[in-house]
Design a protein around this motif. Structure first.
Motif, PDB file in Angstrom:
ATOM      1  N   ALA A  72      38.808  22.724  32.520  1.00  0.00           N
ATOM      2  CA  ALA A  72      38.223  22.628  33.742  1.00  0.00           C
ATOM      3  C   ALA A  72      37.219  23.921  33.840  1.00  0.00           C
ATOM      4  N   ILE A  73      36.133  23.652  34.744  1.00  0.00           N
ATOM      5  CA  ILE A  73      35.190  24.716  34.725  1.00  0.00           C
ATOM      6  C   ILE A  73      34.683  24.723  36.379  1.00  0.00           C
ATOM      7  N   GLY A  74      34.707  26.003  36.849  1.00  0.00           N
ATOM      8  CA  GLY A  74      34.481  26.039  38.196  1.00  0.00           C
ATOM      9  C   GLY A  74      33.301  26.967  38.401  1.00  0.00           C
ATOM     10  N   PHE A  75      32.121  26.342  38.697  1.00  0.00           N
ATOM     11  CA  PHE A  75      30.984  27.045  39.068  1.00  0.00           C
ATOM     12  C   PHE A  75      30.851  27.662  39.927  1.00  0.00           C
ATOM     13  N   GLY A  76      30.805  29.217  40.199  1.00  0.00           N
ATOM     14  CA  GLY A  76      30.811  30.090  41.426  1.00  0.00           C
ATOM     15  C   GLY A  76      32.239  30.217  41.863  1.00  0.00           C
ATOM     16  N   GLN A  77      33.366  29.984  41.110  1.00  0.00           N
ATOM     17  CA  GLN A  77      34.722  30.130  41.323  1.00  0.00           C
ATOM     18  C   GLN A  77      35.619  31.382  40.609  1.00  0.00           C
ATOM     19  N   GLY A  78      34.540  32.181  39.977  1.00  0.00           N
ATOM     20  CA  GLY A  78      35.249  33.482  39.359  1.00  0.00           C
ATOM     21  C   GLY A  78      35.864  34.231  40.216  1.00  0.00           C
ATOM     22  N   LYS A  79      35.636  34.362  41.446  1.00  0.00           N
ATOM     23  CA  LYS A  79      36.500  35.068  42.399  1.00  0.00           C
ATOM     24  C   LYS A  79      38.028  34.665  42.378  1.00  0.00           C
ATOM     25  N   HIS A  80      38.240  33.563  42.059  1.00  0.00           N
ATOM     26  CA  HIS A  80      39.651  32.824  42.233  1.00  0.00           C
ATOM     27  C   HIS A  80      40.421  33.214  40.828  1.00  0.00           C
ATOM     28  N   LEU A  81      39.906  33.913  40.070  1.00  0.00           N
ATOM     29  CA  LEU A  81      40.880  34.432  38.783  1.00  0.00           C
ATOM     30  C   LEU A  81      42.175  34.878  39.102  1.00  0.00           C
ATOM     31  N   PRO A  82      42.227  35.870  40.013  1.00  0.00           N
ATOM     32  CA  PRO A  82      43.855  36.317  40.345  1.00  0.00           C
ATOM     33  C   PRO A  82      44.686  35.385  40.831  1.00  0.00           C
ATOM     34  N   LEU A  83      44.108  34.359  41.591  1.00  0.00           N
ATOM     35  CA  LEU A  83      44.932  33.341  42.242  1.00  0.00           C
ATOM     36  C   LEU A  83      45.557  32.484  41.053  1.00  0.00           C
ATOM     37  N   VAL A  84      44.896  32.377  40.155  1.00  0.00           N
ATOM     38  CA  VAL A  84      45.341  31.410  39.152  1.00  0.00           C
ATOM     39  C   VAL A  84      46.090  31.819  37.975  1.00  0.00           C
ATOM     40  N   GLN A  85      46.194  33.208  37.756  1.00  0.00           N
ATOM     41  CA  GLN A  85      46.759  33.755  36.514  1.00  0.00           C
ATOM     42  C   GLN A  85      48.079  33.587  36.820  1.00  0.00           C
ATOM     43  N   ASN A  86      48.777  34.083  35.616  1.00  0.00           N
ATOM     44  CA  ASN A  86      50.317  34.288  35.624  1.00  0.00           C
ATOM     45  C   ASN A  86      51.076  32.951  36.063  1.00  0.00           C
ATOM     46  N   LYS A  87      50.598  31.831  35.753  1.00  0.00           N
ATOM     47  CA  LYS A  87      51.013  30.405  35.859  1.00  0.00           C
ATOM     48  C   LYS A  87      51.494  30.346  37.486  1.00  0.00           C
ATOM     49  N   ASN A  88      50.534  30.923  38.389  1.00  0.00           N
ATOM     50  CA  ASN A  88      50.813  30.680  39.835  1.00  0.00           C
ATOM     51  C   ASN A  88      50.559  29.411  40.143  1.00  0.00           C
ATOM     52  N   PRO A  89      51.160  28.802  40.978  1.00  0.00           N
ATOM     53  CA  PRO A  89      50.512  27.363  41.227  1.00  0.00           C
ATOM     54  C   PRO A  89      49.672  27.336  42.238  1.00  0.00           C
ATOM     55  N   PHE A  90      48.755  26.485  42.171  1.00  0.00           N
ATOM     56  CA  PHE A  90      47.568  26.345  43.281  1.00  0.00           C
ATOM     57  C   PHE A  90      46.996  24.890  43.461  1.00  0.00           C
ATOM     58  N   GLN A  91      46.353  24.676  44.373  1.00  0.00           N
ATOM     59  CA  GLN A  91      45.666  23.409  44.630  1.00  0.00           C
ATOM     60  C   GLN A  91      44.312  23.649  44.318  1.00  0.00           C
ATOM     61  N   MET A  92      43.901  22.373  44.055  1.00  0.00           N
ATOM     62  CA  MET A  92      42.564  22.267  43.376  1.00  0.00           C
ATOM     63  C   MET A  92      41.653  21.051  43.840  1.00  0.00           C
ATOM     64  N   ALA A  93      40.576  21.104  44.244  1.00  0.00           N
ATOM     65  CA  ALA A  93      39.551  20.239  44.780  1.00  0.00           C
ATOM     66  C   ALA A  93      38.545  20.144  43.611  1.00  0.00           C
ATOM     67  N   TYR A  94      38.398  18.707  43.050  1.00  0.00           N
ATOM     68  CA  TYR A  94      37.121  18.448  41.713  1.00  0.00           C
ATOM     69  C   TYR A  94      36.825  17.385  41.628  1.00  0.00           C
TER      70      TYR A  94
END
Length: 566
Positions: free
Chosen positions: A519-541
């Motif tokens: 997956a690639i998220g353009f302009g989504q770099g700010k969310h790196l802490p949210l997705v690290q350490n195998k934290n579950p998240f939801q994604m629109a794509y």
């Protein structure tokens, strides 16, 4: 960002379509959401044909336009093809002039100078026509409000044919013919054509006089598809048919000018998105930095070597445009920060030294940043000129109309417009515009929204789904790339940021026991802490493809990420 999951379509309709087409529920639901409910409608959507293109004579005044052009040809008159300096205007001028020249030589083109003449039909252009013996002007992508200009031309014995797609005012110019599907008295079945699309209807009608069918005119559709993509008109009905066949021309046998622009792109098949982000900005750059004439030269050149030379020059213009765009955006953001008032519903900025050619792009950038109706002004001769951009579902044209007493002139669409005013009226207009927007915009429109078509699991994604979704192309307004949402997503440990400032996000994601997907998220770099350490998240794509070293693989193009809520 507001996440808006669309209401599920009626189950019975989805099941009926699913059975008729033998597709899975996701595809059937997406089609019903787009108003496609029967086998015949689906067939027309997936397999558009040139027979779906309407009779041009259904457009009001088409007979008058054709008769006047045929009379000009019979009388050996000089015809001037006039159009705006943006992609829609220059492609339209290229299309109509190159078509006429296949059987008549007394044809020339005129693109107004963005800086000396401004948008649309100009008195200088009419003077040029008089000085050079032109008795007929065909105006493309402009002219619907040029009442005084048409009167001025008539005094010089110059006739006008107007081919436009912008909204008319209360009165129409007294031209020989006014072709505009948005005319209240026009019964043409489709009123969302771009300016080049209206130009195509004109050559289609002229072609019928020469025993030509729409099939004979397919080579011109590379220009029409480029204009449809650049002008962000709805990708429905006739536009979708013209764009689909135009893309086929771009990918198989484009005119030398377009071939020169795309020949270095390392992709097997170009999409509408490629046209929007690669072809259109380069064509636009000519008018922004130098002169729109350069774009017409490129698009009407039939010698590939010469076209490559033109394309190289336009590429240099585009590089310069990018630098100006970046610098002015930086200055505008600083101006907003220094003068920001918390209660503002609009962004209005001005600097007399800003380059007029890029203020529209800057307005788009500011809208992305602050998400509110935006105007960017600069000095243009004795007056100020501005480009307007809007947020989703808010009609900036109507807002300008409500305070038009302060403007010299304005025109455009729901989401993009241009205007000029006297410098002494700037502050009064700015306050009036703020007041109109404040009183008319629903507050939730000031929060960016991501519209999601359906919630699915990664286990629903298979090659057949991906293959059928490709058949939804070409994408555009009212037929957008389907956006999916998936919950309980985890990154498998590969998450990292990309880009010089870490602005993009690269992931390798899984859901439950599914296989991992890149997956690639353009302009989504700010969310790196949210997705690290195998934290579950939801994604629109959206489901996309990554082409690398001639290998094509499935890739999720991430549009938004937020914390998981179960």
């Amino acid at each position: 960002m507001r996440w808006n999951l669309k209401t599920k379509p009626e189950k019975q309709k989805v099941q009926a379509l699913q059975n008729a087409l033998q597709v899975d529920e996701i595809i059937a639901a997406l089609l019903v959401q787009r108003g496609i409910e029967t086998f015949e409608q689906a067939k027309s959507f997936f397999r558009p044909t040139l027979q779906d293109i309407h009779d041009p004579y259904l457009m009001k005044d088409m007979d008058k336009a054709v008769n006047r052009i045929e009379k000009a040809i019979s009388n050996n008159e000089n015809i001037l093809v006039f159009g705006d300096y943006d992609v829609d205007g220059t492609t339209a001028v290229s299309l109509v002039s190159s078509y006429l020249k296949t059987f008549y030589s007394n044809v020339a083109t005129y693109i107004p100078d963005r800086y000396l003449e401004g948008y649309g039909v100009s008195f200088k252009g009419i003077d040029f026509a008089e000085d050079n013996g032109f008795s007929l002007i065909i105006a493309l992508d402009c002219g619907i409000k040029s009442i005084d200009h048409v009167v001025y031309a008539k005094e010089k014995n110059i006739d006008f044919i107007i081919c436009d797609h912008h909204r008319p005012g209360d009165n129409l110019p007294e031209a020989i013919a006014v072709l505009d599907p948005k005319r209240n008295d026009c019964i043409y079945p489709y009123d969302e054509l771009c300016g080049c699309g209206v130009g195509f209807k004109l050559i289609q009608a002229l072609g019928q006089n020469r025993n030509q069918t729409v099939e004979d005119l397919v080579p011109y559709l590379d220009l029409v598809a480029t204009a449809i993509a650049a002008d962000i008109v709805p990708m429905t009905g006739e536009n979708r048919v013209l764009a689909k066949f135009g893309l086929e021309v771009i990918n198989s046998n484009p005119r030398p000018g377009i071939k020169a622009l795309v020949q270095n792109i390392k992709k097997k098949v170009l999409t509408i998105t490629d046209v929007v982000f690669i072809v259109a900005p380069r064509i636009n750059a000519a008018g922004r930095i130098k002169h729109g004439d350069y774009a017409v030269q490129l698009l009407t050149e039939f010698n590939l070597e010469q076209a490559e030379s033109f394309a190289k020059e336009i590429e240099e213009n585009n590089t310069e445009r990018r630098g100006l765009d970046k610098q002015i955006t930086k200055e505008a953001l600083l101006q907003i920060e220094e003068n920001e008032e918390e209660s503002r519903f609009t962004t209005v900025v001005y600097d007399e030294n800003w380059h007029k050619g890029v203020i529209g792009i800057v307005a788009s950038r500011l809208t992305e940043t602050y998400y509110r109706p935006t105007l960017v002004f600069t000095k243009s001769g004795e007056k100020l000129a501005a480009s307007a951009r809007s947020v989703q579902d808010f009609d900036v044209y109507n807002a300008l109309e409500a305070c038009s007493e302060h403007l010299e002139q304005f025109g455009g669409h729901m989401y993009a417009a241009g205007m000029t005013l006297k410098e002494e009226n700037y502050t009064t207009f700015k306050n009036a515009f703020e007041k109109v927007v404040q009183e008319t915009i629903p507050p939730d429109l000031l929060i960016p929204e991501i519209s999601i078509d359906a919630e699915i699991n990664f286990s629903d994604i298979n090659p057949k789904l991906v293959r059928i979704l490709k058949e939804f192309e070409p994408f555009g307004p009212q037929n957008m790339h389907p956006v999916f949402m998936t919950k309980n997503v985890i990154d498998t440990g590969y998450a990292k940021t990309l880009g010089s400032e870490g602005e993009h996000l690269k992931l390798f994601v899984k859901q439950n026991d599914s296989e991992g997907i890149g997956a690639i998220g353009f302009g989504q770099g700010k969310h790196l802490p949210l997705v690290q350490n195998k934290n579950p998240f939801q994604m629109a794509y959206v489901l996309d493809e990554n082409e690398w070293n001639n290998q094509v693989s499935l890739q999720l193009n991430v549009r938004a990420i937020k914390e998981n809520n179960g």
